[in-house]
Scaffold this active site. Structure first.
Site, PDB file in Angstrom:
ATOM      1  N   SER A 169       0.852  -1.194   0.000  1.00 52.10           N
ATOM      2  CA  SER A 169       0.000   0.000   0.000  1.00 52.10           C
ATOM      3  C   SER A 169       0.880   1.233   0.000  1.00 52.10           C
ATOM      4  O   SER A 169       1.804   1.341   0.811  1.00 52.10           O
ATOM      5  CB  SER A 169      -0.873   0.009   1.261  1.00 52.10           C
ATOM      6  OG  SER A 169      -1.306   1.335   1.521  1.00 52.10           O
ATOM      7  N   HIS A 178      -1.325  -1.565  -4.052  1.00 51.43           N
ATOM      8  CA  HIS A 178      -2.616  -1.319  -3.404  1.00 51.43           C
ATOM      9  C   HIS A 178      -2.816   0.191  -3.259  1.00 51.43           C
ATOM     10  O   HIS A 178      -2.025   0.871  -2.611  1.00 51.43           O
ATOM     11  CB  HIS A 178      -2.585  -2.005  -2.041  1.00 51.43           C
ATOM     12  CG  HIS A 178      -3.833  -1.906  -1.238  1.00 51.43           C
ATOM     13  ND1 HIS A 178      -4.893  -2.777  -1.384  1.00 51.43           N
ATOM     14  CD2 HIS A 178      -4.192  -1.053  -0.249  1.00 51.43           C
ATOM     15  CE1 HIS A 178      -5.848  -2.466  -0.524  1.00 51.43           C
ATOM     16  NE2 HIS A 178      -5.451  -1.418   0.176  1.00 51.43           N
ATOM     17  N   ASP A 211      -5.050   3.111  -1.854  1.00 47.07           N
ATOM     18  CA  ASP A 211      -6.099   3.425  -0.878  1.00 47.07           C
ATOM     19  C   ASP A 211      -6.767   4.750  -1.232  1.00 47.07           C
ATOM     20  O   ASP A 211      -6.156   5.810  -1.105  1.00 47.07           O
ATOM     21  CB  ASP A 211      -5.484   3.518   0.522  1.00 47.07           C
ATOM     22  CG  ASP A 211      -5.102   2.159   1.066  1.00 47.07           C
ATOM     23  OD1 ASP A 211      -5.972   1.269   1.101  1.00 47.07           O
ATOM     24  OD2 ASP A 211      -3.928   1.976   1.449  1.00 47.07           O
ATOM     25  N   MET A 250      -9.481   7.396  -0.296  1.00 45.55           N
ATOM     26  CA  MET A 250     -10.287   7.819   0.859  1.00 45.55           C
ATOM     27  C   MET A 250     -10.895   9.183   0.588  1.00 45.55           C
ATOM     28  O   MET A 250     -10.226  10.064   0.040  1.00 45.55           O
ATOM     29  CB  MET A 250      -9.398   7.902   2.106  1.00 45.55           C
ATOM     30  CG  MET A 250      -8.662   6.611   2.421  1.00 45.55           C
ATOM     31  SD  MET A 250      -7.778   6.741   3.979  1.00 45.55           S
ATOM     32  CE  MET A 250      -6.898   5.185   4.000  1.00 45.55           C
ATOM     33  N   HIS A 284      -8.512   0.162  -3.558  1.00 51.44           N
ATOM     34  CA  HIS A 284      -9.332  -0.076  -2.368  1.00 51.44           C
ATOM     35  C   HIS A 284     -10.126   1.207  -2.124  1.00 51.44           C
ATOM     36  O   HIS A 284      -9.581   2.192  -1.634  1.00 51.44           O
ATOM     37  CB  HIS A 284      -8.405  -0.419  -1.190  1.00 51.44           C
ATOM     38  CG  HIS A 284      -9.114  -0.611   0.107  1.00 51.44           C
ATOM     39  ND1 HIS A 284      -8.457  -0.666   1.317  1.00 51.44           N
ATOM     40  CD2 HIS A 284     -10.436  -0.772   0.406  1.00 51.44           C
ATOM     41  CE1 HIS A 284      -9.329  -0.841   2.292  1.00 51.44           C
ATOM     42  NE2 HIS A 284     -10.541  -0.903   1.773  1.00 51.44           N
ATOM     43  N   MET A 338     -12.350   3.443  -0.294  1.00 54.87           N
ATOM     44  CA  MET A 338     -12.962   3.764   1.000  1.00 54.87           C
ATOM     45  C   MET A 338     -13.701   5.076   0.821  1.00 54.87           C
ATOM     46  O   MET A 338     -13.315   6.124   1.342  1.00 54.87           O
ATOM     47  CB  MET A 338     -11.877   3.844   2.085  1.00 54.87           C
ATOM     48  CG  MET A 338     -11.337   2.465   2.457  1.00 54.87           C
ATOM     49  SD  MET A 338      -9.748   2.545   3.302  1.00 54.87           S
ATOM     50  CE  MET A 338      -8.669   2.677   1.886  1.00 54.87           C
ATOM     51  N   MET A 398     -10.817  -6.578   6.470  1.00 52.78           N
ATOM     52  CA  MET A 398     -10.003  -5.516   7.084  1.00 52.78           C
ATOM     53  C   MET A 398      -9.529  -5.985   8.463  1.00 52.78           C
ATOM     54  O   MET A 398     -10.323  -6.476   9.271  1.00 52.78           O
ATOM     55  CB  MET A 398     -10.818  -4.232   7.253  1.00 52.78           C
ATOM     56  CG  MET A 398     -11.175  -3.511   5.963  1.00 52.78           C
ATOM     57  SD  MET A 398      -9.774  -3.021   4.940  1.00 52.78           S
ATOM     58  CE  MET A 398      -8.848  -1.943   6.037  1.00 52.78           C
ATOM     59  N   ASP A 434      -5.884  -6.626   5.106  1.00 54.21           N
ATOM     60  CA  ASP A 434      -5.350  -5.263   4.983  1.00 54.21           C
ATOM     61  C   ASP A 434      -5.376  -4.593   6.344  1.00 54.21           C
ATOM     62  O   ASP A 434      -6.440  -4.426   6.939  1.00 54.21           O
ATOM     63  CB  ASP A 434      -6.224  -4.494   3.974  1.00 54.21           C
ATOM     64  CG  ASP A 434      -5.752  -3.069   3.745  1.00 54.21           C
ATOM     65  OD1 ASP A 434      -4.663  -2.696   4.237  1.00 54.21           O
ATOM     66  OD2 ASP A 434      -6.482  -2.327   3.053  1.00 54.21           O
TER      67      ASP A 434
END
Ligand code: DX5
Ligand code: ZN
Length: 221
Positions: free
Chosen positions: A10, A34, A36, A38, A67, A69, A138, A174
Protein backbone atom coordinates in the site's frame (compact mmCIF):
# COMPACT_ATOMS: atom_id res chain seq x y z
CA UNK A 1 -3.43 -25.47 1.97
CA UNK A 2 -0.93 -24.38 -0.69
CA UNK A 3 -2.47 -21.14 -1.94
CA UNK A 4 -0.52 -18.80 -4.15
CA UNK A 5 0.72 -15.91 -2.01
CA UNK A 6 0.39 -12.33 -3.29
CA UNK A 7 1.90 -9.23 -1.72
CA UNK A 8 0.28 -5.91 -2.56
CA UNK A 9 2.14 -2.96 -0.99
CA UNK A 10 0.00 0.00 0.00
CA UNK A 11 1.39 3.39 -0.97
CA UNK A 12 -0.54 5.11 1.83
CA UNK A 13 2.72 5.39 3.74
CA UNK A 14 4.85 6.21 0.71
CA UNK A 15 6.01 9.63 -0.47
CA UNK A 16 2.85 11.13 -2.02
CA UNK A 17 4.82 13.76 -3.95
CA UNK A 18 6.56 11.07 -5.95
CA UNK A 19 4.25 8.08 -6.19
CA UNK A 20 5.43 6.94 -9.62
CA UNK A 21 8.92 6.28 -8.33
CA UNK A 22 7.64 4.92 -5.03
CA UNK A 23 5.73 2.26 -6.98
CA UNK A 24 8.88 1.60 -9.01
CA UNK A 25 10.73 0.80 -5.77
CA UNK A 26 8.56 -2.26 -5.18
CA UNK A 27 7.67 -3.23 -8.74
CA UNK A 28 10.30 -5.97 -9.12
CA UNK A 29 8.99 -8.05 -6.22
CA UNK A 30 5.27 -7.17 -5.81
CA UNK A 31 2.21 -8.66 -7.46
CA UNK A 32 0.07 -5.53 -7.49
CA UNK A 33 0.17 -2.10 -5.87
CA UNK A 34 -2.62 -1.32 -3.40
CA UNK A 35 -4.14 2.14 -3.89
CA UNK A 36 -6.10 3.43 -0.88
CA UNK A 37 -8.74 5.89 -2.05
CA UNK A 38 -10.29 7.82 0.86
CA UNK A 39 -12.91 10.56 0.63
CA UNK A 40 -13.01 12.01 4.18
CA UNK A 41 -16.65 10.85 4.39
CA UNK A 42 -16.61 7.05 4.54
CA UNK A 43 -13.37 7.33 6.52
CA UNK A 44 -11.96 10.37 8.37
CA UNK A 45 -9.06 10.82 5.97
CA UNK A 46 -8.57 11.96 2.37
CA UNK A 47 -6.06 10.62 -0.13
CA UNK A 48 -7.03 11.13 -3.77
CA UNK A 49 -10.02 12.10 -5.86
CA UNK A 50 -10.78 10.16 -9.05
CA UNK A 51 -8.70 12.45 -11.28
CA UNK A 52 -5.64 12.13 -9.06
CA UNK A 53 -6.11 8.37 -8.74
CA UNK A 54 -6.44 8.02 -12.53
CA UNK A 55 -3.12 9.79 -12.94
CA UNK A 56 -1.40 7.32 -10.58
CA UNK A 57 -3.08 4.36 -12.28
CA UNK A 58 -1.85 5.56 -15.68
CA UNK A 59 1.80 5.77 -14.58
CA UNK A 60 1.91 2.68 -12.36
CA UNK A 61 4.32 -0.03 -13.43
CA UNK A 62 2.38 -2.55 -11.39
CA UNK A 63 -1.24 -3.63 -11.86
CA UNK A 64 -3.35 -1.52 -9.50
CA UNK A 65 -5.49 -2.96 -6.71
CA UNK A 66 -7.82 -0.04 -5.86
CA UNK A 67 -9.33 -0.08 -2.37
CA UNK A 68 -12.22 2.38 -2.45
CA UNK A 69 -12.96 3.76 1.00
CA UNK A 70 -15.55 6.20 -0.30
CA UNK A 71 -19.24 6.71 0.42
CA UNK A 72 -21.81 6.00 -2.32
CA UNK A 73 -19.29 3.91 -4.18
CA UNK A 74 -21.66 2.39 -6.77
CA UNK A 75 -21.26 4.96 -9.54
CA UNK A 76 -17.55 5.58 -9.24
CA UNK A 77 -16.36 1.97 -8.81
CA UNK A 78 -16.82 0.85 -12.45
CA UNK A 79 -14.94 3.98 -13.54
CA UNK A 80 -11.85 2.73 -11.69
CA UNK A 81 -12.11 -0.43 -13.77
CA UNK A 82 -12.52 1.63 -16.92
CA UNK A 83 -9.29 3.59 -16.32
CA UNK A 84 -7.30 0.40 -16.01
CA UNK A 85 -7.29 -0.96 -12.45
CA UNK A 86 -6.67 -4.68 -12.30
CA UNK A 87 -8.86 -5.02 -9.22
CA UNK A 88 -11.49 -2.75 -7.67
CA UNK A 89 -12.64 -3.21 -4.07
CA UNK A 90 -15.87 -1.70 -2.77
CA UNK A 91 -16.90 -1.67 0.88
CA UNK A 92 -20.04 -3.60 1.78
CA UNK A 93 -20.90 -0.69 4.11
CA UNK A 94 -20.74 1.89 1.29
CA UNK A 95 -22.81 0.34 -1.46
CA UNK A 96 -26.52 0.46 -2.16
CA UNK A 97 -26.42 -2.35 -4.69
CA UNK A 98 -23.56 -4.77 -4.16
CA UNK A 99 -24.40 -7.23 -6.90
CA UNK A 100 -24.87 -4.77 -9.75
CA UNK A 101 -21.76 -2.81 -8.78
CA UNK A 102 -19.63 -5.97 -8.65
CA UNK A 103 -20.99 -6.99 -12.06
CA UNK A 104 -20.28 -3.52 -13.48
CA UNK A 105 -16.67 -3.69 -12.23
CA UNK A 106 -16.23 -7.03 -13.94
CA UNK A 107 -17.84 -5.95 -17.17
CA UNK A 108 -15.45 -2.99 -17.28
CA UNK A 109 -12.53 -5.42 -17.18
CA UNK A 110 -11.34 -5.52 -13.57
CA UNK A 111 -11.50 -8.12 -10.84
CA UNK A 112 -14.43 -7.39 -8.53
CA UNK A 113 -13.77 -7.31 -4.81
CA UNK A 114 -15.76 -6.73 -1.65
CA UNK A 115 -14.32 -5.40 1.64
CA UNK A 116 -15.68 -5.89 5.14
CA UNK A 117 -14.82 -3.58 8.05
CA UNK A 118 -13.86 -5.36 11.31
CA UNK A 119 -17.37 -5.14 12.79
CA UNK A 120 -19.13 -6.28 9.62
CA UNK A 121 -20.16 -9.93 9.69
CA UNK A 122 -19.33 -12.23 6.78
CA UNK A 123 -22.48 -14.35 6.62
CA UNK A 124 -24.84 -11.78 5.06
CA UNK A 125 -22.42 -11.49 2.12
CA UNK A 126 -21.91 -15.17 1.31
CA UNK A 127 -24.66 -14.90 -1.31
CA UNK A 128 -22.45 -12.56 -3.38
CA UNK A 129 -19.52 -14.96 -3.70
CA UNK A 130 -20.42 -15.86 -7.29
CA UNK A 131 -19.88 -12.24 -8.28
CA UNK A 132 -16.57 -11.92 -6.43
CA UNK A 133 -12.95 -12.30 -7.49
CA UNK A 134 -11.56 -11.20 -4.13
CA UNK A 135 -12.81 -10.75 -0.58
CA UNK A 136 -11.00 -8.24 1.66
CA UNK A 137 -11.17 -8.74 5.40
CA UNK A 138 -10.00 -5.52 7.08
CA UNK A 139 -7.68 -6.17 10.00
CA UNK A 140 -7.79 -2.53 11.18
CA UNK A 141 -10.51 0.11 11.09
CA UNK A 142 -10.05 1.66 7.64
CA UNK A 143 -8.68 5.19 7.46
CA UNK A 144 -5.04 5.17 8.42
CA UNK A 145 -1.83 3.24 7.93
CA UNK A 146 0.39 2.11 10.77
CA UNK A 147 -2.34 0.66 13.01
CA UNK A 148 -2.16 -2.54 15.02
CA UNK A 149 -3.32 -5.80 13.41
CA UNK A 150 -6.64 -6.91 14.98
CA UNK A 151 -6.16 -10.55 15.96
CA UNK A 152 -9.89 -10.83 16.62
CA UNK A 153 -10.36 -10.90 12.83
CA UNK A 154 -8.53 -14.24 12.52
CA UNK A 155 -11.66 -16.38 13.01
CA UNK A 156 -13.43 -14.35 10.29
CA UNK A 157 -10.51 -14.99 7.91
CA UNK A 158 -10.67 -18.72 8.69
CA UNK A 159 -14.45 -18.74 8.20
CA UNK A 160 -14.05 -16.95 4.84
CA UNK A 161 -11.41 -19.46 3.72
CA UNK A 162 -13.77 -22.32 4.53
CA UNK A 163 -16.66 -20.71 2.63
CA UNK A 164 -14.44 -19.94 -0.38
CA UNK A 165 -13.58 -23.63 -0.65
CA UNK A 166 -12.65 -24.41 -4.26
CA UNK A 167 -13.93 -21.07 -5.61
CA UNK A 168 -11.34 -18.90 -7.35
CA UNK A 169 -11.70 -16.02 -4.89
CA UNK A 170 -8.57 -14.36 -3.51
CA UNK A 171 -8.71 -13.70 0.24
CA UNK A 172 -7.02 -10.42 1.08
CA UNK A 173 -6.13 -8.94 4.46
CA UNK A 174 -5.35 -5.26 4.98
CA UNK A 175 -4.07 -3.48 8.07
CA UNK A 176 -1.13 -4.07 10.36
CA UNK A 177 0.46 -6.78 8.20
CA UNK A 178 4.12 -7.07 9.15
CA UNK A 179 6.83 -9.64 9.82
CA UNK A 180 5.15 -10.22 13.19
CA UNK A 181 1.59 -10.75 11.92
CA UNK A 182 1.73 -12.16 8.38
CA UNK A 183 2.15 -15.78 9.51
CA UNK A 184 -1.01 -15.83 11.60
CA UNK A 185 -3.02 -14.27 8.77
CA UNK A 186 -1.61 -16.81 6.30
CA UNK A 187 -2.34 -19.68 8.67
CA UNK A 188 -5.93 -18.50 9.03
CA UNK A 189 -6.25 -18.70 5.23
CA UNK A 190 -5.40 -15.31 3.73
CA UNK A 191 -3.48 -15.47 0.44
CA UNK A 192 -3.22 -11.80 -0.58
CA UNK A 193 -1.53 -9.39 1.81
CA UNK A 194 -1.59 -5.61 1.85
CA UNK A 195 1.39 -4.11 3.65
CA UNK A 196 1.90 -0.37 3.92
CA UNK A 197 4.14 0.81 6.71
CA UNK A 198 5.97 -2.53 6.99
CA UNK A 199 7.14 -2.10 3.39
CA UNK A 200 7.62 1.64 2.95
CA UNK A 201 9.12 2.30 6.39
CA UNK A 202 11.77 -0.33 5.77
CA UNK A 203 15.26 0.33 4.43
CA UNK A 204 14.67 -1.79 1.35
CA UNK A 205 10.97 -1.96 0.39
CA UNK A 206 11.47 -4.44 -2.46
CA UNK A 207 13.35 -6.83 -0.23
CA UNK A 208 10.77 -6.47 2.54
CA UNK A 209 8.10 -7.62 0.08
CA UNK A 210 10.19 -10.73 -0.63
CA UNK A 211 10.71 -11.46 3.06
CA UNK A 212 7.00 -11.05 3.80
CA UNK A 213 6.18 -13.40 0.92
CA UNK A 214 8.64 -16.00 2.21
CA UNK A 215 7.18 -15.82 5.73
CA UNK A 216 3.64 -16.30 4.46
CA UNK A 217 4.67 -19.14 2.17
CA UNK A 218 6.57 -20.89 4.94
CA UNK A 219 3.57 -20.63 7.27
CA UNK A 220 1.34 -22.58 4.90
CA UNK A 221 3.87 -25.07 3.57
C1 DX5 B 1 -6.13 1.41 5.92
C2 DX5 B 1 -5.69 1.06 4.51
C3 DX5 B 1 -4.53 0.16 4.46
C4 DX5 B 1 -3.28 0.72 5.04
C5 DX5 B 1 -2.35 -0.38 5.40
O1 DX5 B 1 -7.37 2.01 5.86
O2 DX5 B 1 -6.75 0.43 3.82
O3 DX5 B 1 -4.30 -0.30 3.13
O4 DX5 B 1 -2.60 1.57 4.16
O5 DX5 B 1 -1.26 0.18 6.06
P1 DX5 B 1 -0.49 -0.65 7.17
O6 DX5 B 1 0.09 -1.83 6.48
O7 DX5 B 1 0.52 0.31 7.67
O8 DX5 B 1 -1.50 -1.04 8.21
ZN1 ZN C 1 -6.27 -0.58 1.93
Amino acid sequence: MAHQIRITPSILNADFSNLGSEIERVSATSDLVHLDVMDDIFVPNFTFDFAQASEIISVSQLPVDAHLMVANVDLIAPKYAEVGCASVTIHAEATANIRSTLKAIRSNGARASLALKPNTLLDPYLEFFDDLDMLLIMTVEPGFGGQKFMTNQLPKIAHARKEIGAKAIWLQVDGGISLETIESAALAGADTFVAGSAVFNSEDPAQMVTILREKAQLAIS
